[in-house]
Motif scaffolding. Structure first.
Motif, short mmCIF file in Angstrom:
data_model
loop_
_atom_site.label_atom_id
_atom_site.label_comp_id
_atom_site.label_asym_id
_atom_site.label_seq_id
_atom_site.Cartn_x
_atom_site.Cartn_y
_atom_site.Cartn_z
N CYS A 64 1.00 -1.26 -0.12
CA CYS A 64 0.03 -0.03 -0.33
C CYS A 64 0.84 1.30 0.55
O CYS A 64 1.69 1.31 0.83
CB CYS A 64 -0.65 0.13 1.04
SG CYS A 64 -1.53 2.04 1.41
N GLY A 65 0.91 2.04 -0.58
CA GLY A 65 2.25 3.05 -0.78
C GLY A 65 1.04 3.98 -0.50
O GLY A 65 0.02 4.48 -0.87
N VAL A 66 2.02 5.25 -0.17
CA VAL A 66 1.06 6.40 1.01
C VAL A 66 2.58 7.55 0.37
O VAL A 66 2.91 7.56 0.55
CB VAL A 66 1.74 5.88 2.56
CG1 VAL A 66 1.46 7.86 3.19
CG2 VAL A 66 1.28 4.91 2.93
N ALA A 67 1.49 8.25 -0.08
CA ALA A 67 2.00 9.44 -0.12
C ALA A 67 1.21 10.79 0.90
O ALA A 67 0.79 10.97 1.28
CB ALA A 67 0.89 10.45 -2.09
N LEU A 68 2.70 11.11 1.45
CA LEU A 68 2.46 11.91 3.13
C LEU A 68 2.81 13.35 3.21
O LEU A 68 2.24 13.95 3.65
CB LEU A 68 3.59 11.02 3.91
CG LEU A 68 4.04 12.00 5.20
CD1 LEU A 68 3.29 10.76 5.91
CD2 LEU A 68 5.56 11.66 5.43
N LEU A 69 3.40 13.76 1.74
CA LEU A 69 3.50 15.25 1.60
C LEU A 69 2.68 15.82 0.54
O LEU A 69 2.01 15.61 -0.09
CB LEU A 69 4.95 16.16 1.18
CG LEU A 69 5.87 15.14 2.61
CD1 LEU A 69 7.10 15.62 2.35
CD2 LEU A 69 5.59 15.93 4.10
N PRO A 70 2.33 17.06 1.09
CA PRO A 70 0.82 18.08 0.46
C PRO A 70 1.54 17.99 -1.32
O PRO A 70 1.20 17.29 -1.93
CB PRO A 70 0.75 19.34 0.39
CG PRO A 70 1.03 18.96 1.83
CD PRO A 70 2.19 17.85 1.90
N HIS A 71 2.89 18.19 -1.77
CA HIS A 71 3.54 18.07 -2.77
C HIS A 71 3.24 16.48 -3.09
O HIS A 71 3.95 16.54 -4.66
CB HIS A 71 4.72 18.77 -3.28
CG HIS A 71 6.02 17.65 -2.99
ND1 HIS A 71 6.18 18.89 -1.54
CD2 HIS A 71 6.20 17.27 -2.81
CE1 HIS A 71 7.49 18.34 -0.79
NE2 HIS A 71 7.58 16.81 -1.49
N ASP A 72 2.99 15.85 -2.65
CA ASP A 72 3.19 14.46 -3.20
C ASP A 72 1.43 13.88 -4.06
O ASP A 72 1.19 12.71 -4.54
CB ASP A 72 3.44 13.00 -2.04
CG ASP A 72 4.38 13.12 -1.29
OD1 ASP A 72 5.56 13.47 -2.10
OD2 ASP A 72 4.84 12.82 -1.11
#
Ligand code: CS2
Length: 499
Positions: A64-72
């Motif tokens: 499960c891929g997580v994009a953590l930061l707003p710019h992700d």
């Protein structure tokens, strides 16, 4: 040729043009949550996992891929749109291209939009491993304090807003707290970033945060969570618009963010998994008892080698790493640095032929097909120098050995931080500390070069070493007066040539 958008539905339509996952993606159970679905993760861990799912009948290690930061948000949207699928384009030495669609990312989450979904997922009993690529600077370690930076505003924010955190530490703490309260087993937290003792670092930084935010959780973490160290390696340049076009023209596949990388890959991991692990070893990873010497070798030779080529190359006006290493004077300088200053600090590696390793690095750096961007290498240098270059300096200073070549590279960085190459073209310094670097670089240029070394969060107490300062100032004046190439030539000519 008809062009198809990359997604699950279209996979069968492109199967005769490009390798696709041969396993049933719907049958894969998610067992790993990974934070940071950038190029490196997708060229490395996700590919190893894809190969495992392909080569075996194993079905329980989907990611499960997580994009953590707003710019992700951009990568999240693209991957979500493509059902987690993307193309890996391996640029071989002979210029040919091997392409495959990778299918191991089975779910995606965007943390800023829905923090609870990430915390809940991390706490789910199905998740056995949480892996991280959050960059060298993502661990909130302060070189000046030699400890966790508890004053970082995002950390202070997370302590006040435990349910909607911004940092990885806030997320992990909430998730582990939930695992504990719901009686879920512990899990493994595995860093895949280029940091010496990356597992120990993750543990130390996380526990520092937990002590502030949730002190009652410390002993549970100590008992139930493991943090294996690992060495990760695969050169993964930023994807260029031409790569996207090439994939479309050659294979009729529309992938909004494919990943390009070199053919070489390596992964050496400490076998410390508290809740099971994939058999990554059957697809080429190596599990060992002690990974530290391998990490040290890779960080001090490969990553530092990149930094040397990047900083010197940028000042000269080169744009790619192969251009810099194929400049005979810079290559000679790099070889001297690796052999004379780094190799002697790597004595604890038994049965590893360091000369052969250095040779292979020069060859990998010289791969003209991958066009690895100097811009990428120089980005975030303030987080890279303390990990890639300065530990070598420290080791050498401790035993009164020369640090002249490292000092030369630091001097070049001070000049680079002024923001112009030797032709007067602008250099865009992409760095969390860009403003600070520029301020100190200007002061160094106007007053004394050694002012640059006053940036304690990068250099710690390096300014106390007279031997280093002397070499640094000599190099600084030489580069300003004669330019990089002539200065490098002088350095090379005063040393015996290495074959
Ligand atoms: C590079 C790394 O970012 C950098 O400065 O040195 O990204 C390097 O390409 C990888 O660590 C290779 O494994």
């Amino acid at each position: 040729m008809t062009t198809y958008k990359l997604n699950q539905e279209n996979l069968s339509k492109i199967a005769d043009r490009i390798s696709i996952p041969a396993y049933d993606r719907n049958a894969i159970k998610t067992g790993i949550i990974h934070v940071g679905v950038g190029g490196f993760h997708r060229a490395h861990q996700a590919l190893y996992t894809d190969r495992l799912l392909h080569d075996s009948s194993i079905t329980d290690w989907g990611i499960c891929g997580v994009a953590l930061l707003p710019h992700d948000k951009k990568i999240y949207d693209i991957l979500k749109n493509q059902d987690g699928l993307y193309t890996l384009m391996v640029k071989e030495f002979d210029g040919s291209l091997s392409k495959r669609v990778v299918g191991s990312i089975t779910e995606l989450l965007f943390a800023p939009e829905n923090p609870k979904s990430v915390i809940d997922k991390m706490a789910s009993p199905d998740i056995k491993i949480i892996t991280l690529t959050i960059t060298e600077g993502g661990y909130n370690y302060s070189e000046a304090l030699e400890a966790f930076d508890a004053q970082n505003p995002d950390i202070l924010y997370d302590i006040d807003h435990p349910e909607s955190p911004k940092t990885i530490f806030g997320y992990l703490t909430q998730a582990l707290k939930l695992r504990k309260s719901q009686g879920v087993d512990g899990c493994t937290i595995q860093s895949c970033d280029n940091i010496q003792s990356n597992g120990d670092m993750t543990k130390a930084m996380l526990l520092s945060y937990v002590k502030l935010a949730e002190p009652g959780l410390v002993s549970w973490i100590n008992k139930n969570v493991s943090f294996p160290n690992s060495m990760v390696d695969r050169i993964t340049p930023a994807t260029a618009a031409e790569d996207i076009d090439m994939l479309k023209t050659e294979s009729g596949v529309e992938d909004a963010w494919p990943v390009v990388c070199e053919p070489f890959k390596q992964w050496i991991i400490e076998d410390e998994f508290v809740n099971g692990r994939p058999l990554w070893d059957i697809v080429g990873a190596r599990f060992v008892k002690d990974v530290e010497p391998f990490e040290k070798m890779k960080l001090r030779l490969l990553n530092a080698g990149h930094t040397v080529l990047g900083i010197l190359g940028a000042l000269v006006g080169y744009e790619t790493i192969d251009e810099a290493v194929n400049d005979v004077n810079i290559r000679e300088f790099l070889k001297n640095y690796l052999h004379l200053e780094v190799k002697p600090t790597l004595k604890d590696l038994e049965n590893v032929d360091l000369d052969a390793y250095i040779k292979s690095l020069i060859q990998r750096f010289g791969n003209v097909s991958i066009k690895d961007q100097i811009d990428r290498i120089c980005s975030e240098s303030s987080a890279k120098f303390p990990i890639f270059v300065l530990p070598t300096v420290k080791s050498n200073l401790e035993i009164a050995k020369s640090t002249e070549l490292a000092a030369f590279v630091v001097a070049a960085w001070a000049i680079y931080s002024l923001g112009k190459d030797e032709q007067g073209n602008n250099l865009v310094v992409k760095d969390a500390l860009a403003t600070t670097l520029h301020e100190y670089a200007v002061q160094a240029a106007q007053e004394q070069p050694k002012y640059f070394l006053e940036i304690e969060s990068v250099f710690g107490n390096l300014k106390a070493s007279e031997a280093f300062i002397t070499a640094y100032e000599n190099a600084y004046h030489s580069i300003v007066n004669k330019g990089v190439i002539n200065s490098v030539k002088s350095e090379n000519s005063s040393r015996v040539k290495i074959a």
